[in-house]
Design a protein around this motif. Sequence first.
Motif, PDB file in Angstrom:
ATOM      1  N   GLY A  84       1.076  17.746 -12.636  1.00 23.29           N
ATOM      2  CA  GLY A  84       1.291  19.174 -12.438  1.00 23.29           C
ATOM      3  C   GLY A  84       0.006  19.944 -12.293  1.00 23.29           C
ATOM      4  N   ASN A  85      -0.100  21.015 -13.067  1.00 29.01           N
ATOM      5  CA  ASN A  85      -1.256  21.906 -12.952  1.00 29.01           C
ATOM      6  C   ASN A  85      -2.555  21.279 -13.425  1.00 29.01           C
ATOM      7  N   TYR A  86      -2.469  20.133 -14.095  1.00 28.78           N
ATOM      8  CA  TYR A  86      -3.678  19.486 -14.596  1.00 28.78           C
ATOM      9  C   TYR A  86      -4.315  18.553 -13.561  1.00 28.78           C
ATOM     10  N   ARG A  95       0.823  -1.206   0.000  1.00 28.83           N
ATOM     11  CA  ARG A  95       0.000   0.000   0.000  1.00 28.83           C
ATOM     12  C   ARG A  95       0.860   1.260   0.000  1.00 28.83           C
ATOM     13  N   GLU A  96       1.976   1.241   0.752  1.00 25.01           N
ATOM     14  CA  GLU A  96       2.874   2.392   0.762  1.00 25.01           C
ATOM     15  C   GLU A  96       3.458   2.635  -0.626  1.00 25.01           C
ATOM     16  N   THR A  97       3.797   1.522  -1.303  1.00 26.20           N
ATOM     17  CA  THR A  97       4.333   1.663  -2.662  1.00 26.20           C
ATOM     18  C   THR A  97       3.294   2.278  -3.593  1.00 26.20           C
ATOM     19  N   GLY A  98       2.056   1.823  -3.468  1.00 29.67           N
ATOM     20  CA  GLY A  98       0.985   2.380  -4.281  1.00 29.67           C
ATOM     21  C   GLY A  98       0.786   3.857  -4.020  1.00 29.67           C
ATOM     22  N   GLN A  99       0.833   4.269  -2.736  1.00 32.66           N
ATOM     23  CA  GLN A  99       0.661   5.680  -2.406  1.00 32.66           C
ATOM     24  C   GLN A  99       1.821   6.510  -2.940  1.00 32.66           C
ATOM     25  N   ALA A 100       3.044   5.948  -2.876  1.00 28.34           N
ATOM     26  CA  ALA A 100       4.200   6.664  -3.407  1.00 28.34           C
ATOM     27  C   ALA A 100       4.064   6.870  -4.916  1.00 28.34           C
ATOM     28  N   MET A 101       3.606   5.836  -5.625  1.00 32.15           N
ATOM     29  CA  MET A 101       3.406   5.962  -7.073  1.00 32.15           C
ATOM     30  C   MET A 101       2.314   6.987  -7.378  1.00 32.15           C
ATOM     31  N   ASP A 102       1.284   7.021  -6.533  1.00 26.70           N
ATOM     32  CA  ASP A 102       0.207   7.993  -6.721  1.00 26.70           C
ATOM     33  C   ASP A 102       0.732   9.408  -6.572  1.00 26.70           C
ATOM     34  N   ARG A 103       1.579   9.636  -5.556  1.00 31.69           N
ATOM     35  CA  ARG A 103       2.146  10.971  -5.358  1.00 31.69           C
ATOM     36  C   ARG A 103       3.031  11.366  -6.538  1.00 31.69           C
TER      37      ARG A 103
END
Length: 268
Positions: A31-33, A16-24
Amino acid sequence: MGTLGRAIYTVGFWIRETGQAMDRLGSRLQGNYLFQEQLSRHRTLMNLFDKFPDVEKDAFVAPSASLIGDVHVGSKSSIWYGCVLRGDVNSISIGTGTNIQDNSLVHVAKSNLSGKVLPIIIGNNVTVGHSAVLHGCTVEDETFVGMGATLLDGVVLEKQAMVAAGALVRQNTRIPSGEVWGGNPAKFLRKLTEEEIAFISQSAMNYSNLAEAHAAENAKSLDGVEFEKVLRKKFARRDEEYDSMLGVVRQTPPELAVPDNIKASKAS
């Protein structure tokens, strides 16, 4: 939790931490989108320690609701937008066909001053109105809690009883079956009529049916949502082809129907 359980928990945690890191990372690349994101990123179900929410498959939990810790939601029940059910220091149990309406708060307590354990127990076919607060109380089957009402620690709302909107029910109050209580502090107002008792059950049924429509809409993928946008633009006039795609059958009210002789004269 044994050795195997801790190992499985640790593996799950790092996935789950890996998934959250990829999400970030993905968010930074957007970016702005990023503001164009159309699906809720809210975490609806959250574990706490070794406790986790248990929601029946045919129950509806709105994407902006928060269920935390030891929470059980029964079949055909619905937890609506903005609700918080926090089962951190004790358990929350919700029966079947019950609805907890928008922005309501349900919380528990380990015990009160007398040492009484205070979980939340909500029965079957219960309606809890918008922005109600339930804390360490018991709400039995086929009851009605009005909008903005507050039920404090140790309150027992007996079967087929009603709390009026905005009422404050003090600690350890028992509201007998068939009665309406209201005010601040809440007091007995009158007996429920047969029509009102029937309304309580009907209200719960109405919300169960409405929840199915909301669940279907919330289950749509982003692609599905975008496809419907295209359909709405293409068939903005909502003609027969548009209706057939949505499975809608429209009936012209009798007072707006054009008589056959008028249709014939126009055709000629």
